[in-house]
Write a protein that holds these residues in place. Sequence first.
Motif, PDB file in Angstrom:
ATOM      1  N   GLU A  89       0.827  -1.191   0.000  1.00 55.76           N
ATOM      2  CA  GLU A  89       0.000   0.000   0.000  1.00 55.76           C
ATOM      3  C   GLU A  89       0.870   1.253   0.000  1.00 55.76           C
ATOM      4  O   GLU A  89       1.730   1.431   0.862  1.00 55.76           O
ATOM      5  N   VAL A  90       0.619   2.103  -0.995  1.00 52.47           N
ATOM      6  CA  VAL A  90       1.347   3.357  -1.151  1.00 52.47           C
ATOM      7  C   VAL A  90       0.303   4.455  -1.295  1.00 52.47           C
ATOM      8  O   VAL A  90      -0.577   4.371  -2.146  1.00 52.47           O
ATOM      9  N   ILE A  91       0.389   5.483  -0.437  1.00 53.05           N
ATOM     10  CA  ILE A  91      -0.593   6.568  -0.475  1.00 53.05           C
ATOM     11  C   ILE A  91       0.104   7.928  -0.451  1.00 53.05           C
ATOM     12  O   ILE A  91       1.271   8.038  -0.086  1.00 53.05           O
ATOM     13  N   MET A  92      -0.662   8.936  -0.809  1.00 56.68           N
ATOM     14  CA  MET A  92      -0.192  10.310  -0.693  1.00 56.68           C
ATOM     15  C   MET A  92      -0.419  10.786   0.739  1.00 56.68           C
ATOM     16  O   MET A  92      -1.336  10.319   1.418  1.00 56.68           O
ATOM     17  N   TYR A  93       0.378  11.726   1.183  1.00 54.83           N
ATOM     18  CA  TYR A  93       0.281  12.254   2.553  1.00 54.83           C
ATOM     19  C   TYR A  93      -1.119  12.779   2.860  1.00 54.83           C
ATOM     20  O   TYR A  93      -1.584  12.708   3.992  1.00 54.83           O
ATOM     21  N   ARG A  94      -1.812  13.301   1.841  1.00 53.03           N
ATOM     22  CA  ARG A  94      -3.159  13.850   2.047  1.00 53.03           C
ATOM     23  C   ARG A  94      -4.169  12.779   2.466  1.00 53.03           C
ATOM     24  O   ARG A  94      -5.190  13.078   3.055  1.00 53.03           O
ATOM     25  N   GLN A  95      -3.894  11.525   2.132  1.00 54.61           N
ATOM     26  CA  GLN A  95      -4.798  10.426   2.465  1.00 54.61           C
ATOM     27  C   GLN A  95      -4.553   9.873   3.866  1.00 54.61           C
ATOM     28  O   GLN A  95      -5.371   9.127   4.382  1.00 54.61           O
ATOM     29  N   ALA A  96      -3.444  10.218   4.459  1.00 56.51           N
ATOM     30  CA  ALA A  96      -3.066   9.660   5.753  1.00 56.51           C
ATOM     31  C   ALA A  96      -3.898  10.271   6.876  1.00 56.51           C
ATOM     32  O   ALA A  96      -4.077  11.477   6.950  1.00 56.51           O
ATOM     33  N   SER A  97      -4.409   9.413   7.732  1.00 58.38           N
ATOM     34  CA  SER A  97      -5.129   9.850   8.923  1.00 58.38           C
ATOM     35  C   SER A  97      -4.897   8.821  10.020  1.00 58.38           C
ATOM     36  O   SER A  97      -4.546   7.675   9.736  1.00 58.38           O
ATOM     37  N   LYS A  98      -5.103   9.232  11.266  1.00 55.00           N
ATOM     38  CA  LYS A  98      -4.918   8.313  12.396  1.00 55.00           C
ATOM     39  C   LYS A  98      -5.736   7.040  12.220  1.00 55.00           C
ATOM     40  O   LYS A  98      -5.261   5.944  12.459  1.00 55.00           O
ATOM     41  N   VAL A  99      -6.967   7.187  11.796  1.00 52.43           N
ATOM     42  CA  VAL A  99      -7.858   6.035  11.644  1.00 52.43           C
ATOM     43  C   VAL A  99      -7.355   5.109  10.542  1.00 52.43           C
ATOM     44  O   VAL A  99      -7.305   3.895  10.702  1.00 52.43           O
ATOM     45  N   TYR A 100      -6.945   5.688   9.420  1.00 52.92           N
ATOM     46  CA  TYR A 100      -6.529   4.911   8.256  1.00 52.92           C
ATOM     47  C   TYR A 100      -5.254   4.108   8.511  1.00 52.92           C
ATOM     48  O   TYR A 100      -5.127   2.983   8.066  1.00 52.92           O
ATOM     49  N   ILE A 101      -4.312   4.698   9.230  1.00 55.04           N
ATOM     50  CA  ILE A 101      -3.017   4.035   9.433  1.00 55.04           C
ATOM     51  C   ILE A 101      -2.922   3.286  10.752  1.00 55.04           C
ATOM     52  O   ILE A 101      -1.889   2.706  11.065  1.00 55.04           O
ATOM     53  N   HIS A 102      -3.975   3.254  11.507  1.00 54.56           N
ATOM     54  CA  HIS A 102      -4.010   2.659  12.840  1.00 54.56           C
ATOM     55  C   HIS A 102      -3.226   1.341  12.918  1.00 54.56           C
ATOM     56  O   HIS A 102      -3.486   0.407  12.175  1.00 54.56           O
ATOM     57  N   GLU A 103      -2.251   1.298  13.827  1.00 51.18           N
ATOM     58  CA  GLU A 103      -1.445   0.115  14.150  1.00 51.18           C
ATOM     59  C   GLU A 103      -0.719  -0.500  12.961  1.00 51.18           C
ATOM     60  O   GLU A 103      -0.460  -1.698  12.933  1.00 51.18           O
ATOM     61  N   ARG A 104      -0.379   0.295  11.989  1.00 54.32           N
ATOM     62  CA  ARG A 104       0.398  -0.184  10.856  1.00 54.32           C
ATOM     63  C   ARG A 104       1.781   0.438  10.917  1.00 54.32           C
ATOM     64  O   ARG A 104       1.957   1.530  11.454  1.00 54.32           O
ATOM     65  N   LYS A 105       2.744  -0.249  10.346  1.00 50.82           N
ATOM     66  CA  LYS A 105       4.091   0.316  10.261  1.00 50.82           C
ATOM     67  C   LYS A 105       4.073   1.338   9.134  1.00 50.82           C
ATOM     68  O   LYS A 105       3.697   1.028   8.009  1.00 50.82           O
TER      69      LYS A 105
END
Length: 180
Positions: free
Chosen positions: A66-82
Amino acid sequence: MFSLFGKKDKMPAIKIADHVWVSSNAKMNACIDLVKAKTDVIFICWFEETLQQLQSFFGQHAINAEVIMYRQASKVYIHERKIIFAEHYPLSLKEQQLFLSLGLQEAIVYSALDEPLFKYFGGENITVLLTNLGMQENESLEHPMIGRALKNAQKKIAKEIIAEQAARSQQDWFRSNLAH
């Protein structure tokens, strides 16, 4: 942000763990190795060109990551992922704001000496030195001194910016935002 008495309110700085390779290709290979070793990883890119290059590289090697842009990043979306940032942003303030909004204790950034940010402060010279010292392309540099040098370069860059222009790549960002 200013206080009543004219002092700037300081934003708490998130620690950055820099992993730097001699080349972008070596960095990309390290990303593949990480995905193979740990499947729950997400790569965050600051620039669209980096996102496309990383997705293409993964596709060429039949790697599902999974590769995303910084604008897509949120606490909920990345929860407990490296989380791995696939590059630095030229301005540390923008990086720190995102790191804080994600609730990170530490940000891991993968970079390469042939990227525009490193070229800005002599990455080519460092590459020659490290190659002469016997550093292999698949080895990364991980030292607090690198982080300090990057932070100093970002501060120097920030002093030169009057009005930041958005860009699709780090190289275009430097071309659009710095006069030299």
